[in-house]
Structure formats: structure tokens, C-alpha cells
Design a protein around this motif. Structure first.
Motif, PDB file in Angstrom:
ATOM      1  N   ASN A  71      70.804 -46.635  89.369  1.00 46.06           N
ATOM      2  CA  ASN A  71      71.001 -45.231  89.036  1.00 46.06           C
ATOM      3  C   ASN A  71      69.695 -44.581  88.615  1.00 46.06           C
ATOM      4  OD1 ASN A  71      73.733 -45.415  89.502  1.00 46.06           O
ATOM      5  ND2 ASN A  71      74.267 -45.734  87.357  1.00 46.06           N
ATOM      6  N   PRO A  72      69.530 -43.279  88.900  1.00 47.11           N
ATOM      7  CA  PRO A  72      68.298 -42.592  88.516  1.00 47.11           C
ATOM      8  C   PRO A  72      68.169 -42.465  87.008  1.00 47.11           C
ATOM      9  CG  PRO A  72      69.915 -41.022  89.334  1.00 47.11           C
ATOM     10  CD  PRO A  72      70.478 -42.377  89.591  1.00 47.11           C
ATOM     11  N   ARG A  73      66.922 -42.367  86.574  1.00 47.24           N
ATOM     12  CA  ARG A  73      66.632 -42.118  85.170  1.00 47.24           C
ATOM     13  C   ARG A  73      66.463 -40.614  84.987  1.00 47.24           C
ATOM     14  NH1 ARG A  73      65.323 -47.403  83.412  1.00 47.24           N
ATOM     15  NH2 ARG A  73      66.697 -48.630  84.761  1.00 47.24           N
ATOM     16  N   PHE A  74      67.110 -40.067  83.979  1.00 47.70           N
ATOM     17  CA  PHE A  74      67.023 -38.643  83.681  1.00 47.70           C
ATOM     18  C   PHE A  74      65.909 -38.429  82.665  1.00 47.70           C
ATOM     19  CE2 PHE A  74      70.792 -38.710  86.010  1.00 47.70           C
ATOM     20  CZ  PHE A  74      71.223 -37.417  86.277  1.00 47.70           C
ATOM     21  N   MET A  75      64.914 -37.631  83.046  1.00 44.85           N
ATOM     22  CA  MET A  75      63.733 -37.471  82.212  1.00 44.85           C
ATOM     23  C   MET A  75      63.906 -36.375  81.176  1.00 44.85           C
ATOM     24  SD  MET A  75      61.903 -39.895  83.126  1.00 44.85           S
ATOM     25  CE  MET A  75      61.999 -41.088  84.471  1.00 44.85           C
ATOM     26  N   ALA A  76      63.317 -36.610  80.014  1.00 49.33           N
ATOM     27  CA  ALA A  76      63.406 -35.657  78.904  1.00 49.33           C
ATOM     28  C   ALA A  76      62.078 -34.978  78.627  1.00 49.33           C
ATOM     29  CB  ALA A  76      63.895 -36.369  77.642  1.00 49.33           C
ATOM     30  N   SER A  77      60.969 -35.708  78.832  1.00 46.33           N
ATOM     31  CA  SER A  77      59.654 -35.135  78.554  1.00 46.33           C
ATOM     32  C   SER A  77      58.588 -35.968  79.250  1.00 46.33           C
ATOM     33  CB  SER A  77      59.375 -35.097  77.041  1.00 46.33           C
ATOM     34  OG  SER A  77      59.289 -36.413  76.524  1.00 46.33           O
ATOM     35  N   ALA A  78      57.375 -35.425  79.277  1.00 51.13           N
ATOM     36  CA  ALA A  78      56.247 -36.146  79.863  1.00 51.13           C
ATOM     37  C   ALA A  78      54.953 -35.638  79.258  1.00 51.13           C
ATOM     38  CB  ALA A  78      56.222 -35.963  81.383  1.00 51.13           C
ATOM     39  N   LYS A  79      53.986 -36.525  79.130  1.00 51.41           N
ATOM     40  CA  LYS A  79      52.673 -36.157  78.615  1.00 51.41           C
ATOM     41  C   LYS A  79      51.631 -37.110  79.182  1.00 51.41           C
ATOM     42  CE  LYS A  79      49.636 -33.998  76.082  1.00 51.41           C
ATOM     43  NZ  LYS A  79      49.216 -32.619  76.443  1.00 51.41           N
ATOM     44  N   GLY A  80      50.560 -36.546  79.719  1.00 56.06           N
ATOM     45  CA  GLY A  80      49.489 -37.374  80.258  1.00 56.06           C
ATOM     46  C   GLY A  80      49.987 -38.282  81.366  1.00 56.06           C
ATOM     47  N   PRO A  81      49.810 -39.603  81.237  1.00 50.94           N
ATOM     48  CA  PRO A  81      50.225 -40.531  82.293  1.00 50.94           C
ATOM     49  C   PRO A  81      51.670 -40.989  82.179  1.00 50.94           C
ATOM     50  CG  PRO A  81      49.076 -41.740  80.581  1.00 50.94           C
ATOM     51  CD  PRO A  81      49.050 -40.284  80.162  1.00 50.94           C
ATOM     52  N   TYR A  82      52.394 -40.525  81.153  1.00 52.21           N
ATOM     53  CA  TYR A  82      53.716 -41.061  80.849  1.00 52.21           C
ATOM     54  C   TYR A  82      54.843 -40.057  81.055  1.00 52.21           C
ATOM     55  CZ  TYR A  82      50.990 -44.620  78.313  1.00 52.21           C
ATOM     56  OH  TYR A  82      50.096 -45.599  77.956  1.00 52.21           O
ATOM     57  N   GLY A 122      53.085 -35.188  93.285  1.00 52.39           N
ATOM     58  CA  GLY A 122      51.720 -34.794  93.583  1.00 52.39           C
ATOM     59  C   GLY A 122      51.040 -33.781  92.697  1.00 52.39           C
ATOM     60  N   PRO A 123      51.739 -32.745  92.209  1.00 52.77           N
ATOM     61  CA  PRO A 123      51.010 -31.650  91.559  1.00 52.77           C
ATOM     62  C   PRO A 123      50.365 -31.981  90.220  1.00 52.77           C
ATOM     63  CG  PRO A 123      53.380 -31.279  91.423  1.00 52.77           C
ATOM     64  CD  PRO A 123      53.167 -32.421  92.373  1.00 52.77           C
ATOM     65  N   MET A 124      50.832 -33.018  89.528  1.00 47.40           N
ATOM     66  CA  MET A 124      50.282 -33.323  88.209  1.00 47.40           C
ATOM     67  C   MET A 124      49.009 -34.152  88.333  1.00 47.40           C
ATOM     68  SD  MET A 124      52.304 -31.615  86.522  1.00 47.40           S
ATOM     69  CE  MET A 124      53.960 -31.098  86.118  1.00 47.40           C
ATOM     70  N   ILE A 125      48.033 -33.613  89.027  1.00 48.86           N
ATOM     71  CA  ILE A 125      46.803 -34.348  89.302  1.00 48.86           C
ATOM     72  C   ILE A 125      46.007 -34.618  88.030  1.00 48.86           C
ATOM     73  CG2 ILE A 125      45.449 -32.262  89.812  1.00 48.86           C
ATOM     74  CD1 ILE A 125      44.074 -33.929  92.065  1.00 48.86           C
ATOM     75  N   LEU A 126      46.176 -33.788  87.012  1.00 50.30           N
ATOM     76  CA  LEU A 126      45.500 -33.999  85.727  1.00 50.30           C
ATOM     77  C   LEU A 126      46.392 -34.728  84.726  1.00 50.30           C
ATOM     78  CD1 LEU A 126      43.745 -30.519  85.258  1.00 50.30           C
ATOM     79  CD2 LEU A 126      42.842 -32.609  86.333  1.00 50.30           C
ATOM     80  N   GLY A 127      47.583 -35.124  85.152  1.00 49.77           N
ATOM     81  CA  GLY A 127      48.560 -35.711  84.253  1.00 49.77           C
ATOM     82  C   GLY A 127      49.537 -34.648  83.778  1.00 49.77           C
ATOM     83  N   HIS A 128      50.589 -35.089  83.131  1.00 48.65           N
ATOM     84  CA  HIS A 128      51.630 -34.173  82.671  1.00 48.65           C
ATOM     85  C   HIS A 128      51.155 -33.342  81.476  1.00 48.65           C
ATOM     86  CE1 HIS A 128      54.991 -35.582  85.141  1.00 48.65           C
ATOM     87  NE2 HIS A 128      54.482 -36.788  85.007  1.00 48.65           N
ATOM     88  N   ALA A 129      51.629 -32.097  81.465  1.00 46.21           N
ATOM     89  CA  ALA A 129      51.365 -31.181  80.349  1.00 46.21           C
ATOM     90  C   ALA A 129      49.878 -31.072  80.034  1.00 46.21           C
ATOM     91  CB  ALA A 129      52.149 -31.613  79.106  1.00 46.21           C
ATOM     92  N   ALA A 130      49.069 -30.937  81.083  1.00 47.97           N
ATOM     93  CA  ALA A 130      47.622 -30.785  80.890  1.00 47.97           C
ATOM     94  C   ALA A 130      47.345 -29.528  80.070  1.00 47.97           C
ATOM     95  CB  ALA A 130      46.925 -30.695  82.241  1.00 47.97           C
ATOM     96  N   GLU A 131      46.500 -29.652  79.071  1.00 46.93           N
ATOM     97  CA  GLU A 131      46.269 -28.548  78.137  1.00 46.93           C
ATOM     98  C   GLU A 131      45.772 -27.290  78.846  1.00 46.93           C
ATOM     99  OE1 GLU A 131      47.147 -28.394  75.028  1.00 46.93           O
ATOM    100  OE2 GLU A 131      47.924 -30.444  75.128  1.00 46.93           O
TER     101      GLU A 131
END
Length: 432
Positions: A35-46, A63-72
Motif C-alpha cells: 500500500n502507498p505511504r501517505f506523506m505529511a511533510s518533507a524537508k531537504g532530502p527527507y 523531479g522538481p525538488m532539485i534543491l530538496g524539499h521546502a528549499a528556503e
């Protein structure tokens, strides 16, 4: 053992109100099991799921998070734009600025039109190419995905010049008749199609580096060969760089390989995570787009101010910091080299395709250069490998036929963790 009871509950609940429980088919994990995992948040590589599990992310929103998640740099731009309103339905300064930036970065683009998704971009580009040439037919390639527009959901018949047939219910035979399909990396098949449909082909569209049959790179001379055919026959060459644009280099795959198409479609990284797409190309072609010309295309949310703010921040950063691409190449190369050592130690048949910050593993002893060769991969083994990696906190694409994307947030230490997890997961997968 990573457990996800909350995700499991959410998936069961979702199926009552959402077809298949997901809003995009691959997310359902049907190709890999579980079963898929439902995501709650992301930051950087995680990424973090609803159960609190942490994963090293190698999809990065495809693809679009080339700088990682939630890039400042992107978050700050969005936060500054939000108080001014989420949408105007009227022109804004940012639309001009991002258009000028894209024109300065992508070799093929002299004018550009913003839309809301990659599918919108490819659908529109095909329409413009048909309007510009006065021709109806297009050539696409097996295994290249250009969104869910009717013209693209076509598979080839048995022969190189056989007309396509609908690959999905709801696609009409009339639409299929105007879509011709060739094997990727096969110039002879393309020439055969062109010769059999003389003066009828408006456009050839392809991913210059394919990412939707797993990663498949263009053979030497393939892209230039297509450029030459299009030059001779008056055909519009379209590179679908929704995945590769601004990822393989600041100017995309066309800059990396030194072949300039007539039109390009873009998305993903432009929005920095916001929904966005774009298509552009030679001035004389783009002047056919309404209101400058007769080919109609419109969208209330096209050029959305929040998406434009995110994209402007992302593209500006990439243009001003070209060392990002060197860093991505080095980290990805380290991960790929580690995987190769693991696979050799375990005596597994494999092919790894890799370019820049994108790669794919295929469990096959054959080189993978088109969709047919990609299908020789052991998908059952891949499914076991995927789930073994998931249990070790590494989130891969839940399909053999999807590329992986590395972000600049992946450190040397995380690359080493990935390689170790890869070895353990492979051991588990081959024992199952």
C-alpha cells in the motif's frame, strides 16, 4: 521494520471517494505491491509519512525538488507573494520576468507561453505545430510519456508504418490515426514513417532523455538525426523537457547534447513544486499562438502569481549557481558506482542508465535503449527490491519504468547510507 497503519487506513478510506484511492495511478503501488505511504511533510532530502516514518527521497515530486524539499529560497518567494492574492486572472510583472529568464536559459526558446501542467504544455505544443505546418500527423516514441492528452495515449501496431491504436478507452480511433509511433533510438523507423506519410507529419515529439520507461539515454547521433530529418521534411521537432528541463543542465538536455529543437515543453522545476508548465520555441512558430495568431489556447490560472514567484526563485538560483549541477553529478555518480559494486558482488544481472542527476536500475543482462529492451527487466525482482528499500527508509519510484531524481540536499553521508541500504535490499530481494 517500518510500519504504516495510518497510511493503510487512509488508503482504505481514500478508495471510497477517489478512483483507486489516488489522484495519479502510479501512486497506488500496484506495480510493486503493498500500500502507498501517505506523506505529511518533507524537508531537504527527507519525506515524513502520516505514521512519522522518515524516508530519503529519490523521487523529489518526480523531479522538481532539485534543491530538496521546502528549499528556503523558494519558500521565501512564495511567502512574499501570498499576501498579494493567490490569483488575478490578469497579467503580472512576474510573468514577463520568468519568460525573459526562460528565454535566456533554454537554447530553443525565443518566446514562451505559461500553462498549468506538463500535459497542457505538450497538448498545446502539438496543436501549435499542426497549425503552423497545416499538417495533421505526429510521430511519438514507444515508452515516451507526454502526459495524458489523447494524442499521446497511443501504442504502435506490429509494423513500423502501422497506424496507432488507442491505448486507453476514451481515445478515438480518429485521434489514433494521426499518431504514428516509432521505437526510441531508431532513426530508420522514423525515416520509414516519414517516407510513408510524405508531407503529412506536423511534428516529431520525444523526451530527449526518456524518463518514463525507466531512464533511457539517446544513442549517439539519434537526436541530431531527428534534427536532420525535420530540417529536410519541414517537420517541427519538439523536445519534451518537462523532466529534463533545468535538471540536466541550466539549458536542459538540449544544451547538454547540443541539439536545438524547434519547440520545447517544460514544467516540474519551473514551479519549484507548484503546478506549472510551459511551451515555447522559435518566434515564427510561437506567433501562431492566440492572441498573436490563430491557434487558440487559454487558461485562467496560467501564469499564476504564486507559481511564478516559486519558479522565478528556483530558476534564478540555478542560473546563478551552476555549481549545483557539478555537485549533483558527483553525488549521483557516487550512488551509481556504489550500486554497481553491490550488484557485482551479488552476481546479479543489471543495467544502470545514468545521466546527470537521473538514473534507473534494470534487472536485465541486456543494454536498455528503448521500451522493448526496458521490458526485459525482472519486474518481480524490482518490486521486492523496492519494498526492501522502503523498509530501510529509502523512497524510490514505485515502478520499474520511472526514473529516479537526486536532489542537491543529498549529502555524501546520505549517499553512503543509500549505497548500504541498496546492498541490504538487494540481498533481501534475491532471497525472497
Amino acid at each position: 521494520m517500518i510500519k504504516a497503519p495510518v497510511s493503510n487506513e487512509l488508503f482504505q478510506r481514500a478508495q471510497n471517494s477517489i478512483p483507486g484511492g489516488v489522484n495519479s495511478p502510479v501512486r497506488a503501488f500496484r506495480a510493486v505491491g503493498g500500500n502507498p505511504r501517505f506523506m505529511a511533510s518533507a524537508k531537504g532530502p527527507y519525506m515524513f509519512d502520516e505514521d512519522g516514518n522518515r524516508y530519503i527521497d529519490l523521487i523529489n515530486s518526480w523531479g522538481p525538488m532539485i534543491l530538496g524539499h521546502a528549499a528556503e529560497v523558494v519558500n521565501e518567494a512564495v511567502q512574499q507573494a501570498i499576501p498579494n492574492s493567490l490569483s488575478f486572472g490578469a497579467p503580472t510583472r512576474k510573468e514577463i520576468e520568468i519568460a525573459e529568464l526562460i528565454v535566456s536559459m533554454v537554447p530553443s526558446i525565443e518566446k514562451v507561453r505559461m500553462v498549468n501542467s506538463g500535459t497542457e504544455a505538450t497538448m498545446s505544443a502539438i496543436r501549435v505545430a499542426r497549425g503552423y505546418t497545416g499538417r495533421d500527423k505526429i510521430i511519438k516514441f514507444e515508452g515516451c510519456y507526454h502526459g495524458h492528452g489523447d494524442s499521446f495515449l497511443i501504442s504502435a501496431g506490429s509494423g513500423a508504418i502501422t497506424l496507432g491504436v488507442p491505448d486507453s478507452p476514451g481515445v478515438t480511433k480518429g485521434t489514433a490515426n494521426d499518431t504514428l509511433t516509432a521505437p526510441y533510438n531508431n532513426l530508420e523507423a522514423v525515416q520509414t514513417l516519414v517516407d510513408a506519410n510524405k508531407g503529412q507529419v506536423a511534428a516529431i515529439i520525444l523526451e530527449p532523455v526518456a524518463g518514463n520507461m525507466g531512464l533511457v539515454t539517446p544513442a549517439e547521433g539519434f537526436l541530431q538525426g531527428l534534427r536532420d530529418i525535420c530540417n529536410r521534411e519541414g517537420i517541427v521537432l519538439i523536445f519534451d523537457e518537462v523532466m529534463t528541463g533545468f535538471r540536466l543542465s541550466a539549458g536542459g538536455a538540449q544544451q547538454l547534447y547540443g541539439v536545438t529543437p524547434d519547440m520545447s515543453t517544460l514544467g516540474k522545476i519551473i514551479g519549484g513544486g507548484m503546478p506549472v508548465g510551459a511551451y515555447g520555441g522559435k518566434k515564427e512558430i510561437m506567433e501562431y499562438v492566440a492572441p498573436a495568431g490563430p491557434v487558440y489556447q487559454a487558461g485562467t490560472l496560467s501564469g499564476n502569481p504564486i507559481a511564478m514567484a516559486a519558479g522565478m526563485a528556483m530558476l534564478t538560483y540555478l542560473k546563478e549557481n551552476p555549481e549545483v549541477y557539478t555537485q549533483l553529478e558527483q553525488i549521483t555518480g557516487k550512488m551509481v558506482a556504489g550500486m554497481q559494486q553491490n550488484l557485482e558482488k551479488l552476481g546479479l544481472n543489471y543495467t544502470i542508465n545514468h545521466v546527470g542527476s537521473m538514473f534507473s536500475i534494470f534487472f536485465t543482462d541486456k543494454p536498455v535503449y528503448d521500451f522493448e529492451s526496458a521490458k526485459t527487466s525482472d519486474t518481480a525482482l524490482f518490486g521486492r527490491y523496492f519494498n526492501a528499500m522502503l523498509q530501510r527508509g529509502v523512497y524510490l519510484a514505485p515502478s520499474q519504468y520511472e526514473a529516479l531524481f537526486v536532489s542537491a540536499a543529498i549529502t555524501e553521508e546520505l549517499a553512503e547510507q543509500y549505497v548500504q541500504a541498496n546492498f541490504e535490499a538487494l540481498q533481501e530481494a534475491i532471497k525472497a
